[in-house]
Scaffold this active site. Structure first.
Site, short mmCIF file in Angstrom:
data_model
loop_
_atom_site.label_atom_id
_atom_site.label_comp_id
_atom_site.label_asym_id
_atom_site.label_seq_id
_atom_site.Cartn_x
_atom_site.Cartn_y
_atom_site.Cartn_z
N SER A 78 -8.83 1.69 -0.45
CA SER A 78 -7.95 1.15 -1.48
C SER A 78 -8.68 1.02 -2.81
O SER A 78 -8.12 1.34 -3.87
CB SER A 78 -7.42 -0.23 -1.07
OG SER A 78 -6.54 -0.13 0.02
N GLY A 89 -1.63 -2.43 -12.96
CA GLY A 89 -0.71 -3.55 -12.91
C GLY A 89 0.74 -3.12 -13.00
O GLY A 89 1.27 -2.95 -14.11
N SER A 92 9.29 -3.29 -4.51
CA SER A 92 10.00 -2.04 -4.24
C SER A 92 10.92 -1.64 -5.38
O SER A 92 11.33 -0.48 -5.47
CB SER A 92 10.81 -2.15 -2.95
OG SER A 92 9.94 -2.34 -1.84
N CYS A 119 1.86 8.18 -10.84
CA CYS A 119 0.54 7.73 -10.38
C CYS A 119 0.62 7.25 -8.94
O CYS A 119 -0.28 7.53 -8.13
CB CYS A 119 0.03 6.60 -11.28
SG CYS A 119 -0.14 7.05 -13.02
N LEU A 120 1.68 6.53 -8.60
CA LEU A 120 1.84 6.06 -7.22
C LEU A 120 1.92 7.22 -6.24
O LEU A 120 1.43 7.13 -5.11
CB LEU A 120 3.10 5.20 -7.10
CG LEU A 120 3.05 3.82 -7.76
CD1 LEU A 120 4.40 3.13 -7.62
CD2 LEU A 120 1.96 2.97 -7.15
N GLU A 168 2.42 0.93 -1.96
CA GLU A 168 2.77 2.28 -2.45
C GLU A 168 4.09 2.75 -1.85
O GLU A 168 4.31 3.92 -1.58
CB GLU A 168 1.67 3.31 -2.12
CG GLU A 168 0.24 2.84 -2.28
CD GLU A 168 -0.12 2.51 -3.71
OE1 GLU A 168 0.74 2.64 -4.60
OE2 GLU A 168 -1.26 2.10 -3.96
#
Length: 392
Positions: free
Chosen positions: A94, A133, A141, A246-247, A371
């Site tokens: 992580s 952030g 979600s 990015c996720l 994620e």
């Protein structure tokens, strides 16, 4: 005896360079991480500052990015590295994922040249840490509901709001913060802002009392009239699609990483079953035990084959968000099932830190959720299959 990798001939699907990267990361993990991970987990800490330069020296921070001191490795190589790190602990993977796939990727993809030059070389080397952030106390979600706002004040921006569950948050040198930017009469749009540690009004508090990802730094970020210069905004970020991109990068690493945790559990269970005697013979000699081990090996092997297939697609630039969702859902769901089943083989010993299985199971509770929860990824796949949106 054969390993799962041998059973599915995994090495035959890898290039020599990929095997070398995997083995190098595995050797580092065995030497520098594994001897300490139980103590870090029990203490609820992780020496991020100490380990970051070593991870940077190996080229693991932002390793899939090009330029600015980044290694520029393939997506598959990055995935294999994540697998070896998470075989030690999900918290370690992580930390690397947040640094490279979230914070660095945001700057690399959406930042100005000045921002890239300022932050990326130091972050790649582990001399500077970043955090990402997006999640808020009431919006996980559904990140589009975020309450964090950045308002124009002359040439500056004034940032107010809070973020929660932020890995590396209290040790980061820079936070990539997503907020609705309010600029005059224009409709607010989600944009990314770089907030250096120590900026007046910005506080980061480490979160404790966790039962999962204990060998990881997690923080809550607060922004109280934080004044930022005009060049703090990531100029190419515009809309929720920016943080979600990015996720997607971070989810890809999880596809491989979660299987590393599962593999470590299965390895421990096999070794234990061969030496632990019950009713005068080893556990491994019982049909029920062999049935459990065979089923788990099958799911782990199938997961590894899917991960490699998705890695090849990503390296060719052909992967879709739905395919990443499928991989993340499969890997996390099967990994946590394997960890729990392995615990049954170890019996009472399985609940101790002398063995890794319940530590991995606890960590995977978080990996299953962050994620994108398993349910969110089910809905992503459901929408792709039916063309009907069931999110609302």
């Amino acid at each position: 005896m054969v390993t799962v990798e041998e059973l599915f001939a995994i090495d035959s699907l890898l290039s020599g360079e990929e095997r070398e990267i995997r083995d190098t990361v595995a050797a580092f993990a065995a030497q520098r991480l594994r001897p300490h991970i139980e103590d870090w987990f029990e203490a609820g800490t992780f020496p991020a500052r100490e380990m970051a330069p070593e991870l940077g020296k190996l080229g693991l921070l932002g390793m899939h990015l090009e330029g600015y001191g980044c290694a520029g490795m393939s997506a598959t190589a990055y995935g294999l590295a994540c697998q070896e790190l998470e075989a030690v602990d999900s918290g370690v993977r992580s930390m690397v994922s947040v640094q490279g796939s979230l914070a660095m990727t945001a700057i690399h993809r959406f930042g100005s040249e000045e921002q890239k030059q300022r932050w990326l070389p130091d972050m790649a080397a582990g001399a500077a840490l970043g955090c990402f952030g997006l999640t808020e106390p009431d919006f996980g979600s559904n990140p589009g509901g975020m309450r964090t706002r950045a308002k124009r004040d002359g040439d500056d921006w004034v940032l107010n709001g809070s973020k929660m569950w932020i890995t590396n948050g209290s040790v980061a040198d820079v936070a990539v913060v997503w907020a609705y930017a309010e600029d005059g009469d224009a409709k607010p749009v989600v944009r990314g802002f770089l907030v250096p540690a120590g900026t007046p009004g910005f506080t980061a508090r480490e979160m404790h009392r966790k039962l999962s990802l204990r060998a990881s730094i997690t923080a809550e970020l607060d922004f109280d009239d934080v004044r930022l210069p005009a060049d703090a905004v990531l100029p190419e970020s515009r809309g929720l699609s920016s943080p979600l991109a990015c996720l997607s990068e971070a989810r890809f690493g999880i596809i491989f990483g979660a299987l590393g945790a599962a593999r470590d559990c299965l390895t421990a269970a096999i070794e234990y079953s061969r030496t632990r005697e019950v009713f005068d013979k080893p556990l491994a000699g019982y049909q029920l035990t062999q049935g459990k081990l065979a089923d788990m090996a099958l799911e782990l092997g199938k997961g590894q084959l899917l991960a490699l297939h998705l890695g090849r697609l990503k390296d060719r630039g052909e992967i879709s968000a739905e395919q990443i969702s499928a991989g993340k859902l499969n890997s996390t769901r099967e990994a946590i099932a394997i960890a729990r089943e392995c615990r049954t083989i170890l019996g009472a010993n399985g609940i101790t830190l002398d063995y890794p299985v319940l530590r991995h199971a606890n960590n995977l509770e978080s990996v299953l959720t962050y994620e994108g929860t398993a349910e969110v990824h089910q809905l992503v796949l459901g929408k792709a299959l039916t063309d009907a949106n069931a999110f609302r």
